[in-house]
Every structure is written in C-alpha cells, then in structure tokens.
Design an enzyme around this catalytic site. Sequence first.
Site, PDB file in Angstrom:
ATOM      1  CB  SER A  77      34.165  39.993  34.180  1.00 45.30           C
ATOM      2  OG  SER A  77      33.852  38.803  33.622  1.00 45.30           O
ATOM      3  CE  LYS A 124      36.314  36.516  35.857  1.00 44.68           C
ATOM      4  NZ  LYS A 124      35.252  36.868  34.864  1.00 44.68           N
ATOM      5  CB  SER A 161      38.226  38.896  32.629  1.00 50.94           C
ATOM      6  OG  SER A 161      36.916  38.809  33.339  1.00 50.94           O
TER       7      SER A 161
END
Length: 404
Positions: free
Chosen positions: A72, A75, A132
């Site tokens: 993640s 991101k 997230s």
Amino acid sequence: MGRIQRRWFVGFVAVVVFLAAVVAGMPMKGQAAGVVWPAPPHLTTPSAVLMDAATGQILYEKGADDKRYPASMTKMMTLYLTFEAIHDGKAHLDDIVPISQNAYNTGGSEVYLDPREKFTLKDMITFVAVHSANDAAVAIAEYVGGSVGQFVKRMNEKAQELGLTHTHFVNPDGLHDPNHYTTARDMAVLARDLITKYPEVLDYTKIHDMWIRNHTFDVSATNNLLGKYPGMDGLKTGFTDQAGYCLTATAQQGGVRLISVIMKDPDDQSRQKDTTALLDYGFKNFTPLPLLKPGDPLDVKAEVPDGVIESLSVTTQVPLAPLVPEGTKADALVRTVEWTPGLKAPVAQGQQVGTVSYRLGDQQLLQLPLYALEKDDKAGFIRMMFRGLIHFVTGAVESVFKRL
C-alpha cells in the site's frame, strides 16, 4: 665539516623533522579531522533508507536498490496524482466521487464503499491516507484518470519523470502483482517529492482516526507510530504476504524533517522498532551545516564562452545545508563542482548548468543541481571578435611577465 658545523646541521635536521611531524599531524583543509561518522543502527529489515527531506541527502541505506513489493505504499503515487489534478484545476476537494462496482469489489483493506453512497474527493483522500482503503484508491483512480488503466499509465509516466528507475506499477492500491515492484530508494524519492510539492498531504496522513457514516464507522490509521513517535505526521504503511510489513515514515524535529523507508519486515512490531531506530539515528546524530541559502550565488561561476555574460552566477533551489555529525566544520568538507559539458549560450534563467557535491572523509553527503541565476544571451560576432583579441593580448602579456 667542523664540530660547530655538525652541531648546526644536526640541529637544523632536528627542526625540519619536528616541523614535518607537526605538519603531518595537522588536519589538511577538506579532511574530516576528529569527526567520527556515527555507527549505523541495527535493523531487522533487509531494505531501508533514511533521507533528509530538505536536500535528499541519504544518511543511511541498506538494500536500498533491491527489488521489493511496495504493497500500500503504492498509494503515495495515487495521492501524488490526485493532488496534482487538484492543483491543475482538473479536480476539486468537494467533488462527489462515483463509486463503481469495480471499486466496491476491490477487497483487502477498505472502508466498504457502497455505490449508493456519496463521498467527496476529500473524503476519499482521507480514506486512502489514513486507513489505506483500496476501494477508495480505485474510486479515485477512476475519477481522476478516467479509468484504472489510464491512471496506472500516468503512475508509471510520473515514476519516470521523478527518476524512479526501478519502479513499475500495475494498480493504484498496491495489491500484489509480480510486475508491481519498487525499491526503498525509489519510495524515499517519491515520498520527498510528494511532501515537498504537496505538503497538504500531511494534513491527512497525520490523522489518527475519524468517524464516518453518522459516527458508526471508525476510520483508523494503519501507522501505529502516530502519536507515539515525536514529530511524526506520515506517511504510508504497506502490507501483503509477499511484501511483508513496510512503512514510509516522516517526522520533523528541531526544524529537520527526515524520511525513513522500511521494507519487508516480518511483523508490525519490527516495522515500528526499525522505523524508530532509523529516525532516532538521524535526529540524534546529525545537524544541518548551513552553507548557502536558495537563491544566493555560489562562490564559483559557470563559464559560457559564447555568452554575453562569460561568467554566470549560479545557485541551488534547496538549502545547501548537509546534515553532518555534531561539531563538523565547513572546512572539513570536500566540495566538487561539475559543469554541464559544452555549455553554450543562450542560457535561460533557472537552467541547470552543473552540480555541486560535498564529501566528509569517505562519506558522500549530497549532490545538488546548480542553476543559472540570470539569463545569458548568445554574444554577437563583434563582441566575440573583441573578446578574442582581449584574451590574446592578455595571454601574451602574462607570458612575457612569466619569462621575466
């Protein structure tokens, strides 16, 4: 040689030997005399980087260029392109972001978006930065990019623009794919660019938790160091079975902001421990050494033989202030200036014309681009002719004086 002469000779030799010993023991300009580089921390992680956010200086690295899965931490690029679209006027924080079936079905970490719900782009950014949320990342990608495919294409284009040469994205959320990879160094560079260009991202990543849906759903931070580590206000966690536990963190103390990257730790406790050790290493052992303010001229100039201004003033765009061990003096640093080969007029104001780098002993501190402080037009034929004549006469006079 008489007795008195021998005494004078021995005395002279003794003085010379003594002076030579003294000189040999004296620190030469540029040497890191008496400066000991701090011992690095012991980390569990196989890949880590510690960077000064102001200059990009690397204070520590371990497996920094090894291929890793970002999970993640991907991101960060999703947020980068989102804020870029907002700054370009192509999107707005109060825009309602449609929730497609594709976003609804994303899976993994999510806030369980429903196509019937209405959330703003600001909401979606919060869901991504704090919790997230994969479903929010996909919804953003579809809204900002037109489709996930187009958004991912832009992610890879931006990666190339930022110099992330060992990074390739397949999705906007970080769910595992063998062709979705990066390095700790690339993640540090991305984080620095993100918080430098769009510092408002930290207003989101520092949020510990918030309630939505009429106070029925808690959007809590995945970064468990928020509120625990002094000065921490971001940036992005990551986890998949293949990636392990990852964290790109940033904290500010005493006017210094550091960025740490940890990749493939075995668990969250190790991730927190390694991040803490890495940031402590930076904050406790290094201090800025101010050498030049952005916009101030360096004490050397770029030579532009065919320019109206033959010697062009140059500067940096970020503070020339390397982080060094406490007690380090400026004259202990070794500076190297390299000019762009074959630099010719015209030169635009703000054009890169070279680089300046600094070393402390065996340690490379930083390398920064040098930019022209003013424009320099191409000199005309008459000016060049007189310049050549002046150079010829000057050279001839200097040659005569050397022979005298």
